[in-house]
Design an enzyme around this catalytic site. Structure first.
Site, PDB file in Angstrom:
ATOM      1  N   GLY A  25       2.253   2.057  10.692  1.00  0.00           N
ATOM      2  CA  GLY A  25       3.163   3.192  10.580  1.00  0.00           C
ATOM      3  C   GLY A  25       3.864   3.558  11.878  1.00  0.00           C
ATOM      4  CG  HIS A  55      -5.841   1.706   5.097  1.00  0.00           C
ATOM      5  ND1 HIS A  55      -5.407   2.643   6.003  1.00  0.00           N
ATOM      6  CD2 HIS A  55      -4.804   0.868   4.895  1.00  0.00           C
ATOM      7  CE1 HIS A  55      -4.149   2.382   6.328  1.00  0.00           C
ATOM      8  NE2 HIS A  55      -3.755   1.307   5.669  1.00  0.00           N
ATOM      9  N   GLY A 111       2.831  -1.242   4.300  1.00  0.00           N
ATOM     10  CA  GLY A 111       2.852   0.184   3.987  1.00  0.00           C
ATOM     11  C   GLY A 111       4.274   0.655   3.724  1.00  0.00           C
ATOM     12  N   GLY A 112       4.900   1.222   4.747  1.00  0.00           N
ATOM     13  CA  GLY A 112       6.223   1.834   4.597  1.00  0.00           C
ATOM     14  C   GLY A 112       7.247   0.977   3.868  1.00  0.00           C
ATOM     15  CG  ASN A 145      -1.719   1.246   1.378  1.00  0.00           C
ATOM     16  OD1 ASN A 145      -1.823   2.027   0.440  1.00  0.00           O
ATOM     17  ND2 ASN A 145      -2.298   1.447   2.551  1.00  0.00           N
ATOM     18  CD1 TRP A 146       3.369   0.888  -2.710  1.00  0.00           C
ATOM     19  CD2 TRP A 146       3.494   1.946  -4.673  1.00  0.00           C
ATOM     20  NE1 TRP A 146       4.041   0.069  -3.581  1.00  0.00           N
ATOM     21  CE2 TRP A 146       4.132   0.694  -4.796  1.00  0.00           C
ATOM     22  CE3 TRP A 146       3.450   2.778  -5.796  1.00  0.00           C
ATOM     23  CZ2 TRP A 146       4.716   0.261  -5.986  1.00  0.00           C
ATOM     24  CZ3 TRP A 146       4.026   2.361  -6.985  1.00  0.00           C
ATOM     25  CH2 TRP A 146       4.661   1.111  -7.067  1.00  0.00           C
ATOM     26  CE  LYS A 147       0.165   3.463   4.719  1.00  0.00           C
ATOM     27  NZ  LYS A 147      -0.007   3.624   6.168  1.00  0.00           N
ATOM     28  CD  GLU A 183      -2.990   5.410   6.762  1.00  0.00           C
ATOM     29  OE1 GLU A 183      -2.966   5.528   5.517  1.00  0.00           O
ATOM     30  OE2 GLU A 183      -2.038   4.924   7.405  1.00  0.00           O
ATOM     31  CD  GLU A 226      -3.626  -2.779   7.221  1.00  0.00           C
ATOM     32  OE1 GLU A 226      -2.499  -3.000   6.769  1.00  0.00           O
ATOM     33  OE2 GLU A 226      -4.241  -1.729   7.015  1.00  0.00           O
ATOM     34  CB  SER A 268       5.121  -1.989  11.899  1.00  0.00           C
ATOM     35  OG  SER A 268       4.670  -0.672  12.160  1.00  0.00           O
TER      36      SER A 268
HETATM   37  C1  PEP Z   1      -0.760   0.051   5.920  1.00  0.00           C
HETATM   38  O1  PEP Z   1      -0.732   1.176   5.481  1.00  0.00           O
HETATM   39  O2  PEP Z   1      -1.726  -0.688   5.650  1.00  0.00           O
HETATM   40  C2  PEP Z   1       0.340  -0.409   6.768  1.00  0.00           C
HETATM   41  C3  PEP Z   1       0.238  -1.582   7.322  1.00  0.00           C
HETATM   42  O3  PEP Z   1       1.401   0.456   6.937  1.00  0.00           O
HETATM   43  P1  PEP Z   1       2.815   0.112   7.634  1.00  0.00           P
HETATM   44  O4  PEP Z   1       3.300  -1.176   7.046  1.00  0.00           O
HETATM   45  O5  PEP Z   1       3.686   1.263   7.289  1.00  0.00           O
HETATM   46  O6  PEP Z   1       2.548  -0.032   9.094  1.00  0.00           O
END
Ligand code: PEP
Length: 255
Positions: free
Chosen positions: A176, A98, A233-234, A9-11, A100, A170, A212
């Site tokens: 994050g 998600h 994500g990251g 997930n590049w956001k 967010e 999640e 994470s």
């Molecule tokens: C996400 O955005 O779904 C996510 C899990 O981010 P991260 O891996 O950065 O925690």
């Protein structure tokens, strides 16, 4: 051989050219080129970078998807993105619910169920996100909260829709933050989700863990019986770390 689904997930990151470069680095890597067919790789760039990502993916065996879609097919919804447009340009998946979007756009479980329905009727596979906040986690309410989220989504969408989806657990406190759930914590909730889905006649869905995930913790997470992959994500924004997570899935798949 276990099947793993690894999603990035590049956001709100990457210009169209950067998205093409990142896809190109990932699809041309040894990790993707030599991955067994039991490892499915998907990337979720921002909407305006989707076309260049899809072009860069070309004929390679990776999926590209949207990070959100509207619940209506079309109409007077300024600034929204329709599932049919995502499908039309070549997306195969879409993330719905998600945390967010729940946090920043007030998305409810009912709306998320409607979005999952729209995704499936448009030919997309939804990745339905659920997960508890830090306060809920600390109050020991994780399963109660996740069960309620699943129930409300199922009520809005129906069994047929949920049965065609992917679930992503999640925990909000892990997204994050660099503080991933331990494999034991994640496995415990995944097992709960697996039983919940079985009881509601929507069995055999892939259940991804997100929060994470890194090359350092991926193998231990993938060794858990009910963790079928990751929503990353990251660590999906650098091809080295995303590919290392793909390698961990490939290894776990053959063990
Ligand atoms: C996400 O955005 O779904 C996510 C899990 O981010 P991260 O891996 O950065 O925690």
């Amino acid at each position: 051989m276990r099947t793993f689904f690894i999603a990035g997930n590049w956001k709100m990151n990457t210009l169209p050219g950067e998205a093409a470069q990142l896809v190109d680095a990932i699809v041309s890597s040894k990790s993707v080129q030599e991955a067994p067919s039991s490892v499915i790789v998907a990337m979720f760039p921002p909407h305006l970078s989707l076309t260049s990502a899809i072009e860069a993916a070309g004929k390679f065996r990776v999926s590209i998807g949207g990070q959100n879609c509207h619940h209506k097919e079309h109409g007077a919804y300024t600034g929204e993105i329709s599932a049919s447009v995502l499908a039309h340009i070549g997306c195969s998946h879409v993330i719905v619910g998600h945390s967010e979007r729940r946090r920043d756009h007030g998305e409810t479980n009912e709306l998320i169920g409607q979005k999952a329905t729209r995704a499936i009727t448009s030919g997309l596979i939804p990745i339905i996100c659920v997960g508890e906040t830090l306060a809920e986690h600390e109050a020991g309410r994780t399963k109660e909260v996740v069960g309620a989220q699943l129930s409300e989504i199922l009520n809005a969408a129906g069994k047929e829709i949920v049965a065609g989806s992917i679930i992503a657990y999640e925990p909000v406190w892990a997204i994050g933050t660099g503080r991933a759930a331990t494999p034991q914590q994640a496995q415990d909730v995944h097992q709960f989700i697996r039983h919940w889905l079985d009881e509601h006649q929507t069995p055999n869905l892939p259940i991804l863990y997100g929060g994470s995930v890194t090359p350092e913790n991926a193998s231990a997470l993938f060794a858990c019986e009910d963790i079928d992959g990751a929503l990353v994500g990251g660590a999906s924004l650098k091809h080295e770390s995303f590919c290392a997570i793909i390698d961990a899935a490939a290894k776990a798949s053959t063990q």
